[in-house]
Design an enzyme around this catalytic site. Structure first.
Site, PDB file in Angstrom:
ATOM      1  N   LYS A   1    -136.917  12.561  38.613  1.00  0.00           N
ATOM      2  CA  LYS A   1    -137.702  12.448  39.845  1.00  0.00           C
ATOM      3  C   LYS A   1    -138.371  11.074  39.866  1.00  0.00           C
ATOM      4  O   LYS A   1    -138.303  10.337  38.871  1.00  0.00           O
ATOM      5  CB  LYS A   1    -138.741  13.568  39.887  1.00  0.00           C
ATOM      6  CG  LYS A   1    -139.770  13.473  38.773  1.00  0.00           C
ATOM      7  CD  LYS A   1    -140.658  14.698  38.700  1.00  0.00           C
ATOM      8  CE  LYS A   1    -141.711  14.513  37.628  1.00  0.00           C
ATOM      9  NZ  LYS A   1    -142.414  15.763  37.321  1.00  0.00           N
TER      10      LYS A   1
ATOM     11  N   TYR B   1    -155.407 -19.005  47.049  1.00  0.00           N
ATOM     12  CA  TYR B   1    -156.325 -18.628  48.124  1.00  0.00           C
ATOM     13  C   TYR B   1    -157.765 -18.674  47.652  1.00  0.00           C
ATOM     14  O   TYR B   1    -158.075 -18.230  46.538  1.00  0.00           O
ATOM     15  CB  TYR B   1    -156.056 -17.194  48.573  1.00  0.00           C
ATOM     16  CG  TYR B   1    -154.804 -17.012  49.405  1.00  0.00           C
ATOM     17  CD1 TYR B   1    -154.665 -17.688  50.621  1.00  0.00           C
ATOM     18  CD2 TYR B   1    -153.802 -16.159  48.999  1.00  0.00           C
ATOM     19  CE1 TYR B   1    -153.531 -17.506  51.402  1.00  0.00           C
ATOM     20  CE2 TYR B   1    -152.664 -15.962  49.777  1.00  0.00           C
ATOM     21  CZ  TYR B   1    -152.541 -16.638  50.975  1.00  0.00           C
ATOM     22  OH  TYR B   1    -151.427 -16.454  51.733  1.00  0.00           O
TER      23      TYR B   1
HETATM   24  C1  LIG Z   1    -142.220  16.016  35.930  1.00  0.00           C
HETATM   25  C2  LIG Z   1    -141.907  17.348  35.408  1.00  0.00           C
HETATM   26  C3  LIG Z   1    -141.417  17.497  34.104  1.00  0.00           C
HETATM   27  C4  LIG Z   1    -141.273  16.335  33.134  1.00  0.00           C
HETATM   28  O1  LIG Z   1    -142.537  15.878  32.718  1.00  0.00           O
HETATM   29  P1  LIG Z   1    -142.667  14.795  31.536  1.00  0.00           P
HETATM   30  O2  LIG Z   1    -144.094  14.853  31.150  1.00  0.00           O
HETATM   31  O3  LIG Z   1    -142.322  13.474  32.147  1.00  0.00           O
HETATM   32  O4  LIG Z   1    -141.722  15.182  30.486  1.00  0.00           O
HETATM   33  C5  LIG Z   1    -141.076  18.769  33.694  1.00  0.00           C
HETATM   34  N1  LIG Z   1    -141.215  19.828  34.514  1.00  0.00           N
HETATM   35  C6  LIG Z   1    -141.684  19.719  35.774  1.00  0.00           C
HETATM   36  C7  LIG Z   1    -141.802  20.939  36.631  1.00  0.00           C
HETATM   37  C8  LIG Z   1    -142.050  18.481  36.265  1.00  0.00           C
HETATM   38  O5  LIG Z   1    -142.530  18.374  37.510  1.00  0.00           O
END
Ligand SMILES: *Cc1c(COP(=O)(O)O)cnc(C)c1O
Length: 384
Positions: free
Chosen positions: A36, A276
């Protein structure tokens, strides 16, 4: 076309991190690579095929549009994609047709999925998200009963692929009690479903922090974001991990470096202002280099007179305000800095390194936030 700056993604660093994670998680645990936020700024289109080539067979995204991009970047037909958050009723058909699995946390989505699956003639791959204490998304008791009923009545259209939840801050020991209660709730819900012969194909609850700190949360699959990119979820998780080891060396390597080139070099006389306004006054004769990266490219304006970059293996300070498309640095100490010199904004040059964390320190941004905000239009290049 040449661009003002570019981001390099290291294949070797990813291989290193995945090897560490596989050894740590154990052989029975699948790793879902969380991509994501434009693969935490690494670029979905660049990162997904790279991770696939390094053996990843499962990707997690937040929303349907990211799943669409990840899907387009895949090289292997068997690689799976899971949507953990937003998907419109209208996008459900696309997901079902393409075999993309998705979270369901409210009855409406499950009913729409059922309708779409019947129409298309392919099962919807459902991950039932349950509320265990985060209070964000997830079925509460009543909704869960409804959902269980639908799953039991329509096994040919609703494939119960996963049961999942998310912990409310596993990266901090301050949340220990809350996470422990969540784990208990999850186990109770799992047993309840099992007692009704509802057995998902896979149980998954852990993000990076939970997977490191609470081994029982790993179950069948872990959803790993930040660790695979070479960052710890928090300093605390690294300290806890390394405190048990003789060797305190960080096993993770960062994939990302962000680079540019010097666009122009000029001399400024003592007593002149630079850029600036009056924020920087040259108090001696100076040599200034201009770099074509500004706040429009994600170099925060709050790093004006604060930030550092690397040129010719040395740390040089930003002087004056960060502009929309460029910044100026003091290269007086470098002697012969010239146009075309490589500039490292994040990453290594010689023995020196600017980490994302230290880059963010002055602008008070978390690794997660800083990475995600790296503009998507900076070209990403895979390097060994
Ligand atoms: C973002 C997310 C993860 C991964 O989190 P990290 O801390 O980057 O490993 C896992 N599960 C869900 C539901 C998330 O939204």
């Amino acid at each position: 076309m040449m661009s003002g700056s570019y981001i390099q993604i290291s294949r070797r660093a990813l291989e290193n991190n995945l090897a560490f994670l596989r050894a740590r998680m154990g052989p029975g645990v699948r790793i879902s690579s969380v991509v994501k936020g434009n693969a935490y700024g690494h670029g979905i289109e660049t990162f997904v095929p790279l991770a696939e080539a390094c053996g990843i067979g499962h990707f997690s995204v937040f929303e349907a549009s990211e799943a669409f991009r990840a899907k387009g970047a895949l090289r292997k037909p068997e690689t799976e994609i899971m949507i953990m958050g937003m998907i419109d009723d209208g996008q459900l058909s696309w997901a079902i047709e393409n075999g993309i699995s998705f979270y369901v946390f409210e009855a409406g989505r499950l009913q729409h999925a059922l309708k779409a699956a019947c129409r298309i003639g392919r099962p919807a791959r459902i991950h039932l998200e349950v509320e265990t204490g985060m209070n964000r998304t997830g079925f509460g008791k009543e909704g869960l009963h409804q959902a269980a009923k639908l799953l039991m009545e329509h096994p040919e259209h609703l494939w119960f692929e996963g049961l999942c939840t998310h912990y409310a801050g596993a990266e901090s020991i301050a949340n220990y009690v809350r996470v422990t209660l969540q784990r208990r709730n999850f186990n109770r819900i799992s047993k309840w479903l099992q007692s009704r012969e509802l057995n998902p194909h896979c149980y998954h609850t852990a993000c990076s922090a939970a997977a490191m700190r609470y081994p029982p949360t790993r179950m069948d699959m872990v959803r790993i974001g930040i660790l695979q990119y070479g960052f710890w979820p928090s300093q605390e998780v690294f300290i806890e991990y390394s405190s048990r080891l003789e060797d305190k060396h960080n096993p993770l390597q960062r994939l990302i470096s962000w680079k540019s080139r010097v666009m122009d070099v000029r001399n400024v006389k003592a007593g002149e202002f630079i850029g600036y306004g009056t924020s920087y006054l040259a108090n001696h004769d100076m040599k200034i280099a201009t770099v074509p990266v500004g706040y429009g490219q994600g170099f925060s304006r709050s790093l004006s007179n604060q930030g550092r970059v690397l040129i010719r293996g040395k740390r040089v300070p930003v002087v004056g305000t960060v502009n929309m498309n460029c910044l100026t640095v003091d290269v007086s100490g470098l002697g012969n800095a010239e146009k075309g010199d490589e500039v490292t904004i994040i990453g290594r040059q010689g023995d020196m390194e600017i980490s994302v964390a230290s880059f963010g320190e002055f602008s008070n941004q978390l690794n997660y936030e800083l990475l995600t905000r790296l503009p998507p239009d900076i070209p990403r290049i895979v390097v060994e």
